[in-house]
Design an enzyme around this catalytic site. Structure first.
Site, PDB file in Angstrom:
ATOM      1  N   GLU A  74      -4.808  28.357   8.788  1.00 29.45           N
ATOM      2  CA  GLU A  74      -3.801  27.979   9.773  1.00 29.45           C
ATOM      3  C   GLU A  74      -2.920  29.141  10.237  1.00 29.45           C
ATOM      4  OE1 GLU A  74      -3.286  25.127  11.412  1.00 29.45           O
ATOM      5  OE2 GLU A  74      -5.075  24.272  10.462  1.00 29.45           O
ATOM      6  N   SER A 101      -7.774 -32.189 -18.824  1.00 31.16           N
ATOM      7  CA  SER A 101      -7.602 -32.231 -20.281  1.00 31.16           C
ATOM      8  C   SER A 101      -6.803 -31.064 -20.840  1.00 31.16           C
ATOM      9  CB  SER A 101      -8.980 -32.266 -20.956  1.00 31.16           C
ATOM     10  OG  SER A 101      -9.648 -33.469 -20.644  1.00 31.16           O
TER      11      SER A 101
END
Length: 751
Positions: A84, A456
Site C-alpha cells: 500500500e 408423563s
C-alpha cells in the site's frame, strides 16, 4: 468538472510541487476538521462470549476490533506497507515519487496506477467520497497534510489498520482475521497475512470467500512485493505461495450454534443501552460452555434430521416454470433461489432434468450438480414413474441438497421443531440452550416461549406430592381399569396405559419407572387435585396452566422446557429451587464491569427426604424403565430422568440429570399434530439428551446420592423414618378404594 483519472496524478504533482509543503493544507479554504481522526473512536460491535471465552455472537453494522499499533504483529505492518505505501515512514503525506511514477505509467498506457498514500486513504475513508474530481482530490491532499501535522506516523498507521474496510462487514485487520480465518492477528501465517494485506485495494473483487481466484492472485502480488523488498526470504516466499488456505464462513464454529443464547444477550444489553449497544464495544460473558453448546446444537440438528428422514420425503418446496437453456433460464433459477437461502447446510436448487437414476439441479452460484446412486435414495419414491403429482421430481422443482460423505444428496428442510436446554443443578446457570432447528429459519425460542403438554414427564412431581401423603416407593397400587363414567367431568374419558395392558397390583416405584398411567391417576385421585397443583407450583410450574382434574396426572397442562429443567433441578439438588440465569457479566468498551450476576441463595421448596426418594425412583427409569437406553449408551449408572409422550404422540420429552447437569429435550410440531404412531419420548427426545450428555459428562465422575437424615430402608425400599416407626403400615391399595371414594365425594373433579 470530471477529469480522466490518468491525468490526476500528473496535475496534482504540478500543482502541489509549486506549493511549500507546510502550507499545502491551505490550498483550499474549506478543508474539513480532522477531529474524527485525531480523536478516533471506532464503532465497536456488541460481542457475546461463552463462559470459556469463545465468541458466540456479534451485533453491529460493522465488525470491528481496535488493536493498538504496538500490538499489531510486525509481519502484518510489513505486508500492508509493502503493497500500500512502501515509503510511508519517509514521506510527509504525499509520496511524490509514486505520484509521478503513476502519472507517467498512466500517460504511457502502462495501465492505471494509483498514487494514494496510507495517509490519503485515511483522509478519504473518514471525510470524502470516491469521486474522481479535481476538487475532491485536492481536498484529500490537503487533509493528508493536516493529518500528518496532527498525528505521528504510528498513530496514522494505527487508525488505518483499524478503520479500513476489508469485506464481509469487517473493518480493520483484526476483525478481518477473525472473519476470514477465525484467528487473532498473532495467529496468522505469512500466507494468511498477505491475503488480508491484499484486500484494501478492492475488498469486493478480492474477497477470498466469494472470489477465491482473484484473492489468490492478489495475495501472490503482496508476497512478491514483500520478497522484492527483502522483507521475507525466498524460502518463506515459496512456502507461502504453496500454503493452502481454509476460510471461515459465516455461521461456522460455535457462534452459528449459539444464536438463541446470543439473541438473549443482545436483548438484555439493548434494553439497557439502546442503539449504543452496537457501537460501544460492549462485551457480554454468558454461562454457556462452548463445547457443550456445540454438542447440544449438533445433537438437536442430527436427531431432528433423523426423525424427518424416518418419515419420508415430502416432495419439492415449490415449482417454477423453467424456460429453455440460456440467460432466461438462469434468471428464472436465480429468482427462485434468491428467496430460499441456505439453512444449516441445506442448499436450495432447481431441478433441470430428472430420472430414476439421475437428477441434474442448478444452484444459486450457477453450478449444475448431478446427483446419482445412493444420493437419490431418500427421494426415490418421488422419482418413480407413477409418483403422485405433488411428490414427483420434474424440471422446475425447487428442492434442497445437502452434503453426505462429500457428495451432494437430495434432502429436505425438517418441518418438526425441537428444543434443548441444560442448566447447572446447583446454581441454575445455563450450560447450553438450543431454541429450535435453525435460528435463521425460525427465531422463536422454544425453550422459553413454547408452552406444551408435558405428558408423563410431569409424573415425578405427582408422585412427589404422593410422598407427602404417605405413599412410598414400595406402596402397592392398582393397575386396573378405572371407571369414571359416573362422574360428569369424566363422561368421555377413561384413563388407560399406552400398551393397553393392565398389570394388577404394582408398586409405586414400578408404576413410575414403567410410566403406568392408571396407577398415577389413582394416586392423584387419592391425594387431591388442588393440593397437587399447589405442590407442582413449588417446582416452578404455573399452577394456573395445570388442569383442575385427574388428567393432570398424565401431563395435560402446559409447561416450557425451561420450566421443566428448573423443576428437575429441584430433585437433582436435594430440594432447592434455583432460578436459571444466563448473563454472567457485561463490560463496557473500556473493560469496566457494568453488570455482574450476584449469585442468589437457593430457596428450599421440598423436603430433602422427598427429593431423595423421588430421585431413587427416577434412577430406576434409566436403569430398568422407559429410559434404559440412556444408561446403556452412556455407560453410567448415576443417571435419572423421565420420558414423556402426550396423547397421539403430539409431544415427545426427556427430562433428567446426571452429575451436576440437568437437561431437557423436546420435539413436536409448532402446529400440533401427531409425530407418528411409533414415536415416543424415548425415540424423539432421549437421543438428543444422550448425545449431549456424552459430552457434558465426559469428565464428570460418577456420584452416588447422599442419604439424608430422616429416611429409613424398610422391606427393601425407602420410607420416611416416622412411617417406619409406626406400628400401622402406610396406606395400601386394597384399602385405598374407600379412601378415594370419600375424597372424590368431598372434592369432585372440575373441568
Amino acid at each position: 468538472m470530471i477529469l480522466h483519472r490518468s491525468f490526476l496524478p500528473l496535475l496534482l504533482s504540478a500543482l502541489l510541487s509549486a506549493a511549500p509543503l507546510p502550507g499545502a493544507a491551505s490550498i483550499l479554504p474549506d478543508v474539513p476538521d480532522i477531529g474524527a481522526v485525531t480523536d478516533y473512536r471506532p464503532k465497536i460491535p456488541l460481542r457475546v462470549y461463552s463462559a470459556d471465552k469463545v465468541l458466540i455472537g456479534e451485533f453491529g453494522a460493522e465488525r470491528r476490533d481496535f488493536v493498538q499499533i504496538a500490538n499489531v504483529p510486525a509481519l502484518m505492518k510489513t505486508a500492508v506497507l509493502a503493497i500500500e505505501d512502501t515509503r510511508f515512514y519517509e514521506h510527509g503525506g504525499i509520496d511524490w515519487i509514486r505520484a509521478l511514477g503513476a502519472a507517467k505509467a498512466n500517460l504511457s498506457d502502462f495501465g492505471s496506477q494509483g498514487a494514494s498514500t496510507i495517509t490519503m486513504q485515511v483522509a478519504r475513508n473518514f471525510f470524502l467520497s470516491r469521486d474522481k474530481t479535481l476538487p475532491r482530490k485536492l481536498t484529500e491532499v490537503a487533509l493528508a497534510y493536516k493529518i500528518e501535522n496532527a498525528l505521528s506516523k504510528d498513530q496514522i498507521l494505527e487508525v488505518y489498520l483499524n478503520q479500513i474496510y476489508l469485506g464481509q462487514r469487517s473493518y480493520g485487520f483484526s476483525s478481518a482475521a477473525r472473519t476470514y480465518f477465525g484467528k487473532s492477528l498473532n495467529e496468522l501465517t505469512l500466507a494468511e497475512t498477505a491475503m488480508l494485506a491484499g484486500l484494501p485495494q478492492n475488498p469486493s473483487s478480492s474477497n477470498p470467500v466469494t472470489n477465491p481466484a482473484a484473492a489468490k492472485k492478489r495475495q501472490h502480488t503482496v508476497l512478491r512485493r514483500m520478497f522484492e523488498l527483502k522483507a521475507i526470504s525466498e524460502p518463506q516466499y515459496r512456502r507461502a505461495l504453496a500454503e493452502p488456505l481454509t476460510f471461515k464462513r459465516d455461521g461456522a464454529g460455535v457462534g452459528g450454534r449459539a444464536a438463541w443464547v446470543a439473541e438473549i444477550a443482545r436483548q438484555t444489553v439493548h434494553t439497557r443501552f439502546g442503539a449504543a449497544a452496537y457501537e460501544r464495544g460492549i462485551t457480554v460473558t454468558t454461562t454457556v460452555i462452548a463445547a457443550e453448546q456445540e454438542a447440544a446444537s449438533d445433537s438437536v440438528r442430527r436427531n431432528v434430521v433423523a426423525y424427518d428422514r424416518r418419515h419420508g420425503y415430502r416432495g419439492p418446496e415449490t415449482r417454477i416454470t423453467l424456460p429453455g437453456a440460456g440467460d432466461t433460464r438462469d434468471d428464472a433459477v436465480a429468482t427462485a433461489l434468491q428467496k430460499r437461502p441456505a439453512v444449516d447446510g441445506f442448499v436450495a436448487a432447481v431441478v433441470i432434468s430428472a430420472s430414476a437414476r439421475r437428477v441434474r439441479a442448478a444452484m444459486a452460484n450457477g453450478e449444475t450438480i448431478e446427483i446419482t446412486g445412493p444420493s437419490l435414495s431418500f427421494a426415490a419414491g418421488a422419482l418413480a414413474p407413477k409418483a403422485k403429482a405433488g411428490l414427483k421430481l420434474a424440471p422446475g422443482a425447487v428442492i434442497r441438497l445437502a452434503r453426505t460423505q462429500g457428495a451432494w444428496a437430495i434432502a429436505q428442510l425438517p418441518e418438526v421443531a425441537a428444543a434443548f436446554v441444560a442448566i447447572d443443578a446447583e446454581t441454575g446457570a445455563y450450560r447450553a440452550l438450543v431454541g429450535g432447528f435453525d435460528f435463521g429459519l425460525h427465531k422463536f425460542n422454544h425453550v422459553t416461549q413454547a408452552w406444551r403438554q408435558p405428558g408423563s414427564s410431569i409424573k415425578p412431581f405427582v408422585y412427589s406430592a404422593g410422598l407427602e401423603r404417605g405413599f412410598f416407593p414400595g406402596t402397592p397400587i392398582l393397575d386396573a381399569p378405572l371407571d369414571l363414567g359416573g362422574e360428569k367431568a369424566y363422561a368421555n374419558w377413561s384413563p388407560r396405559n399406552d400398551d393397553n395392558v393392565f398389570e394388577g397390583l404394582v408398586t409405586v416405584r414400578h408404576a413410575l419407572s414403567r410410566s403406568r398411567n392408571v396407577p398415577t391417576v389413582r394416586m392423584l385421585q387419592a391425594i387431591d387435585v388442588d393440593d397437587t397443583r399447589a405442590h407442582l407450583a413449588r417446582f416452578g410450574f404455573d399452577a394456573a396452566r395445570q388442569p383442575r382434574n385427574l388428567t393432570m396426572a398424565l401431563g395435560t397442562g402446559a409447561v416450557t422446557p425451561l420450566q421443566m429443567a428448573g423443576a428437575y433441578a429441584v430433585i437433582a439438588n436435594g430440594g432447592n429451587r434455583v432460578e436459571p440465569w444466563l448473563i454472567a457479566r457485561i463490560q463496557d468498551g473500556d473493560g469496566k464491569v457494568v453488570y455482574e450476576h450476584a449469585r442468589k441463595e437457593p430457596t428450599r421448596v421440598l423436603d430433602a427426604r422427598n427429593a431423595f426418594i423421588v430421585d431413587s425412583m427416577l434412577r430406576d427409569v434409566t436403569r430398568v424403565g422407559t429410559a434404559t437406553a440412556a444408561s446403556r449408551q452412556l455407560g453410567r449408572d448415576d443417571l435419572a430422568g423421565k420420558t414423556g409422550t402426550t396423547s397421539n404422540a403430539i409431544d415427545g420429552w426427556f427430562a433428567g440429570y446426571g452429575g451436576p447437569v440437568v437437561a431437557v429435550a423436546w420435539m413436536g410440531y409448532d402446529e400440533p399434530r401427531s409425530l407418528g404412531g411409533r414415536e415416543f419420548g424415548s425415540t424423539l427426545a432421549l437421543p438428543i439428551w444422550v448425545d449431549y450428555m456424552r459430552v457434558a459428562l465426559a469428565k464428570v465422575p460418577r456420584r452416588a446420592p447422599l442419604v439424608p437424615e430422616g429416611v429409613a430402608h424398610v422391606n427393601g425400599d425407602w420410607v420416611y423414618a416416622e412411617y417406619a416407626e409406626q406400628q400401622e403400615p402406610p396406606p395400601q391399595v386394597d384399602s385405598i378404594d374407600t379412601l378415594m371414594e370419600n375424597l372424590t365425594r368431598e372434592n369432585p373433579p372440575q373441568e
